[in-house]
Scaffold this motif. Sequence first.
Motif, PDB file in Angstrom:
ATOM      1  N   THR A 384       0.851  -1.195   0.000  1.00  0.00           N
ATOM      2  CA  THR A 384       0.000   0.000   0.000  1.00  0.00           C
ATOM      3  C   THR A 384       0.883   1.240   0.000  1.00  0.00           C
ATOM      4  O   THR A 384       1.740   1.402   0.884  1.00  0.00           O
ATOM      5  N   SER A 386       0.765   5.296   0.124  1.00  0.00           N
ATOM      6  CA  SER A 386      -0.152   6.359   0.540  1.00  0.00           C
ATOM      7  C   SER A 386       0.545   7.714   0.490  1.00  0.00           C
ATOM      8  O   SER A 386       1.742   7.833   0.755  1.00  0.00           O
ATOM      9  N   ALA A 394     -14.507  10.516  -5.415  1.00  0.00           N
ATOM     10  CA  ALA A 394     -14.969   9.135  -5.264  1.00  0.00           C
ATOM     11  C   ALA A 394     -15.511   8.561  -6.559  1.00  0.00           C
ATOM     12  O   ALA A 394     -15.279   7.389  -6.878  1.00  0.00           O
ATOM     13  N   LEU A 397     -12.623   7.176  -8.961  1.00  0.00           N
ATOM     14  CA  LEU A 397     -11.586   6.255  -8.494  1.00  0.00           C
ATOM     15  C   LEU A 397     -11.320   5.129  -9.484  1.00  0.00           C
ATOM     16  O   LEU A 397     -10.171   4.738  -9.712  1.00  0.00           O
ATOM     17  N   GLU A 398     -12.379   4.569 -10.080  1.00  0.00           N
ATOM     18  CA  GLU A 398     -12.208   3.464 -11.028  1.00  0.00           C
ATOM     19  C   GLU A 398     -11.694   3.953 -12.376  1.00  0.00           C
ATOM     20  O   GLU A 398     -11.039   3.203 -13.108  1.00  0.00           O
ATOM     21  N   ASN A 435      -6.293  -1.527  -6.373  1.00  0.00           N
ATOM     22  CA  ASN A 435      -7.458  -0.690  -6.074  1.00  0.00           C
ATOM     23  C   ASN A 435      -7.005   0.554  -5.324  1.00  0.00           C
ATOM     24  O   ASN A 435      -5.934   0.571  -4.699  1.00  0.00           O
ATOM     25  N   THR A 437      -8.153   3.938  -2.770  1.00  0.00           N
ATOM     26  CA  THR A 437      -9.063   4.613  -1.843  1.00  0.00           C
ATOM     27  C   THR A 437      -8.547   6.033  -1.667  1.00  0.00           C
ATOM     28  O   THR A 437      -7.330   6.258  -1.612  1.00  0.00           O
ATOM     29  N   SER A 438      -9.455   6.979  -1.616  1.00  0.00           N
ATOM     30  CA  SER A 438      -9.012   8.369  -1.560  1.00  0.00           C
ATOM     31  C   SER A 438     -10.075   9.258  -0.926  1.00  0.00           C
ATOM     32  O   SER A 438     -11.273   8.925  -0.939  1.00  0.00           O
ATOM     33  N   GLU A 439      -9.599  10.355  -0.389  1.00  0.00           N
ATOM     34  CA  GLU A 439     -10.478  11.398   0.138  1.00  0.00           C
ATOM     35  C   GLU A 439      -9.928  12.727  -0.345  1.00  0.00           C
ATOM     36  O   GLU A 439      -8.788  13.086   0.002  1.00  0.00           O
ATOM     37  N   THR A 444      -4.387   9.897  -1.001  1.00  0.00           N
ATOM     38  CA  THR A 444      -4.787   8.696  -1.746  1.00  0.00           C
ATOM     39  C   THR A 444      -3.939   7.522  -1.298  1.00  0.00           C
ATOM     40  O   THR A 444      -2.737   7.666  -1.029  1.00  0.00           O
ATOM     41  N   SER A 445      -4.580   6.352  -1.235  1.00  0.00           N
ATOM     42  CA  SER A 445      -3.856   5.100  -0.952  1.00  0.00           C
ATOM     43  C   SER A 445      -4.150   4.116  -2.086  1.00  0.00           C
ATOM     44  O   SER A 445      -5.316   3.870  -2.405  1.00  0.00           O
ATOM     45  N   THR A 447      -3.418   0.209  -3.304  1.00  0.00           N
ATOM     46  CA  THR A 447      -2.969  -1.096  -2.793  1.00  0.00           C
ATOM     47  C   THR A 447      -2.831  -2.082  -3.933  1.00  0.00           C
ATOM     48  O   THR A 447      -3.764  -2.267  -4.718  1.00  0.00           O
TER      49      THR A 447
END
Length: 452
Positions: A384, A386, A394, A397-398, A435, A437-439, A444-445, A447
């Motif tokens: 991971t 970060s 959001a 993200l994909e 994948n 994940t972020s805010e 952002t992270s 993995t």
Amino acid sequence: MKIKNRLALYFTLISTVILLIALAIILVIFNSFAKSDFYSRLVDRAKVAAQLYLEADEISPDSLSHVRERNLKQLPGEVTRFYDDRNGASFIRDRQQYWDSNVINMVRKGRQVEFTEGNRQTVGIYYNDNQGNFVILTSAVDIQGHRRINDLIEIMLIMIVWVVAGLFFIGRWFAKKALEPIDDIIGQMQQVRASNLSMRINEGNGKDEISELAQNFNRLLKHLDNAFEVQQTYVVNASHELKTPVTSIIGEIEVALNKKRPNEEYEQILKSVLNDAENLNETITGLMELAQVDMSYTRAELSPVAVDELVWELADHWTNKMGKGLFAVSIQHLPDDPEKLQIPANKSLLIIALNNIISNAYKFSDKQRVQCDLYADSSHISITISDKGLGIPAEELEKVFQSFYRATNAKDYKGNGIGLYITGKIISLFNGTINATSEPGKGTSITVSFIN
């Protein structure tokens, strides 16, 4: 010859051989039993004859013959002879000795013997009596036994013909049923074209060789689909992505050459040209990486890569490049077996993939500290990376793993949208997953995971 016919033929041949062996054993046992039974009958006849001729001293020879014919049914070709101590025929006389002295002496020595003479079976017994010691030989042809053996052979031959035919059709039916999943797979394979490489073969719910075949074919399709997609992405986007900055550079130079300008304007134009040239260089670098991935997809050589060693190599590289303390590694868990830290991969491609993630982390966090966490157990490895940068909306993200896609809040940053696309393809090539994940505004992270 089709496999189903070949399997049916093999099944029939093997079953036929086993059946023939079983029938041959039955035939041998039956023949042995018939011979043994006939020998027993001959022994009984010899003993009865001895009692009739040797024990009944008061009965005349004619009366003895009458009793013998009445109590003993004549066997086919039956011959009975008595021989005294001088090997001479007694009681029943004829012009021939019938058995020579060698046979008579053999019986006298063996006390009771059984042997065959052509199609005749013969028994001989040594009999002690008050009238002397006699050798009694009885011989006959077991016509009924031979007829039974022939009938049995005939029945077996008829049975073999019908059983073999039945075995072939039954074997073909079973082979057809067993190979039906393969026929289904073949039908699905025939529908695969270069235009629909995203199609997948039904793997079923089983864990047999057919399911394994479907799974491996699907892996091949996935591999080819990724390779074609990378190639098409390169061809479709290379010209466009190269043409835009080149056109801009040419336009700016033409404006500069159109007339003489103050030095400040030339300096401003040169800065704009430099910016376009940097964008062009970054685009060319991305396309070169894309081309390298394309080539590696077709001829990538996989070897065991130790993930922990790879992480420390990346840490040394980025520490030297960005400065001490700006790339932190955290080992969260490691398995006891070092081999569980190895994955089959191409090390150079894996470095490209992870460097793209790390490079983005620094770019979109304005070169702030980047964290790399490594977790590994006996079945799972994850890395991971970060940052505390811009973040990704959001709903996007994909999309960041699509070719040449850039997040809406990243337009002010240099880039071409190739890096994460290349990373995704490389990780997929090594059967991994990625994948994010972020805010927004917090970081952002990303993995990367592998199953070992």
